[in-house]
Design a protein around this motif. Structure first.
Motif, mmCIF file in Angstrom:
data_model
loop_
_atom_site.group_PDB
_atom_site.id
_atom_site.type_symbol
_atom_site.label_atom_id
_atom_site.label_comp_id
_atom_site.label_asym_id
_atom_site.label_seq_id
_atom_site.Cartn_x
_atom_site.Cartn_y
_atom_site.Cartn_z
ATOM 1 N N GLN A 63 0.793 -1.233 0.000
ATOM 2 C CA GLN A 63 0.000 0.000 0.000
ATOM 3 C C GLN A 63 0.826 1.283 0.000
ATOM 4 N N TYR A 64 2.083 1.232 0.335
ATOM 5 C CA TYR A 64 2.904 2.442 0.362
ATOM 6 C C TYR A 64 3.767 2.603 -0.888
ATOM 7 N N ALA A 65 3.565 1.711 -1.859
ATOM 8 C CA ALA A 65 4.273 1.800 -3.138
ATOM 9 C C ALA A 65 3.258 2.145 -4.228
ATOM 10 N N VAL A 66 3.653 3.038 -5.120
ATOM 11 C CA VAL A 66 2.800 3.410 -6.238
ATOM 12 C C VAL A 66 3.563 3.242 -7.544
ATOM 13 N N GLU A 67 2.803 3.060 -8.604
ATOM 14 C CA GLU A 67 3.360 3.008 -9.955
ATOM 15 C C GLU A 67 2.941 4.278 -10.678
ATOM 16 N N GLN A 117 7.542 4.631 -2.022
ATOM 17 C CA GLN A 117 8.300 4.242 -3.203
ATOM 18 C C GLN A 117 7.439 4.471 -4.444
ATOM 19 N N MET A 118 8.082 4.919 -5.516
ATOM 20 C CA MET A 118 7.403 5.033 -6.804
ATOM 21 C C MET A 118 8.131 4.114 -7.776
ATOM 22 N N ILE A 119 7.348 3.349 -8.503
ATOM 23 C CA ILE A 119 7.881 2.372 -9.441
ATOM 24 C C ILE A 119 7.405 2.736 -10.833
ATOM 25 N N ALA A 120 8.313 2.657 -11.782
ATOM 26 C CA ALA A 120 7.977 2.850 -13.193
ATOM 27 C C ALA A 120 8.137 1.512 -13.895
ATOM 28 N N VAL A 121 7.140 1.140 -14.660
ATOM 29 C CA VAL A 121 7.192 -0.066 -15.491
ATOM 30 C C VAL A 121 7.156 0.433 -16.926
ATOM 31 N N ILE A 122 8.287 0.344 -17.598
ATOM 32 C CA ILE A 122 8.452 0.971 -18.904
ATOM 33 C C ILE A 122 8.620 -0.109 -19.968
ATOM 34 N N ALA A 123 7.699 -0.118 -20.929
ATOM 35 C CA ALA A 123 7.816 -1.055 -22.043
ATOM 36 C C ALA A 123 9.016 -0.662 -22.893
#
Length: 186
Positions: A83-87, A120-126
């Motif tokens: 819950q404390y991580a976002v994308e 935390q912020m996460i990027a999922v990059i194609a």
């Protein structure tokens, strides 16, 4: 590069037709998203309501009175421990790329996600063959966290995804810094 004069503001329901149109372009013509069916404005309305109900940001970039891009911080995964991580997600109108709008959106997105108590912020990059998205994220302190090889198949090709991560707040000595105030020890 001179960025256009853009107003960055929270999205409202009146923006969602433009958001839907921007996203549909990427669904139909690119592998930047793995969706194969565009979301309707009504679907986007439900997503906007869900994010704002969670206290998460959904922003638009407005240029000359029109929505030229959008960004939001959504849940990274549905399990409670995440819950404390976002994308983060950022899409620009096809005619608005390369003019600094990604930068204009990502900066306040990070600020607002931090204010929302996320850590935390996460990027999922194609892996589209362009380094533009990864370069944008690196400028904001994201670091490579891994690569998932050939995990997507769209438009007749296999696509890798690059995972990047950025801390939004650091844990304090008791590992509570970054928690919403209601969950901190008194």
């Amino acid at each position: 590069m001179t960025p256009p004069k853009a107003t960055i503001r929270p999205a409202v329901h009146a923006d969602l037709k433009a958001v839907s149109d921007i996203y549909a372009h990427y669904v139909h013509h690119t592998v930047a998203t793995f969706d194969e069916t565009p979301r309707s404005a009504a679907d986007w309305g439900q997503w906007l309501d869900d994010l704002t109900g969670r206290g998460l940001p959904f922003l638009v970039a407005e240029v000359s009175g029109a929505v030229a891009g959008f960004a939001y911080a959504g849940p990274w995964r549905p399990k409670p421990a995440y819950q404390y991580a976002v994308e983060d997600t950022i899409y620009l109108a096809p005619d608005a790329t390369g003019r600094g709008l990604g930068t204009a959106l990502l900066s306040p997105l990070i600020t607002e996600a931090t204010r929302a108590g996320r850590r935390q912020m996460i990027a999922v990059i194609a892996d589209t063959g362009s380094d533009a998205s990864a370069a944008l994220h690196r400028r904001f302190g994201f670091a490579d966290a891994g690569r998932l090889t050939a995990v997507g198949h769209k438009h007749g090709r296999w696509i890798d995804t690059l995972l990047m991560q950025r801390p939004l707040s650091e844990p304090g000595p008791d590992h509570e810094r970054g928690l919403p105030p209601a969950e901190r020890r008194r």
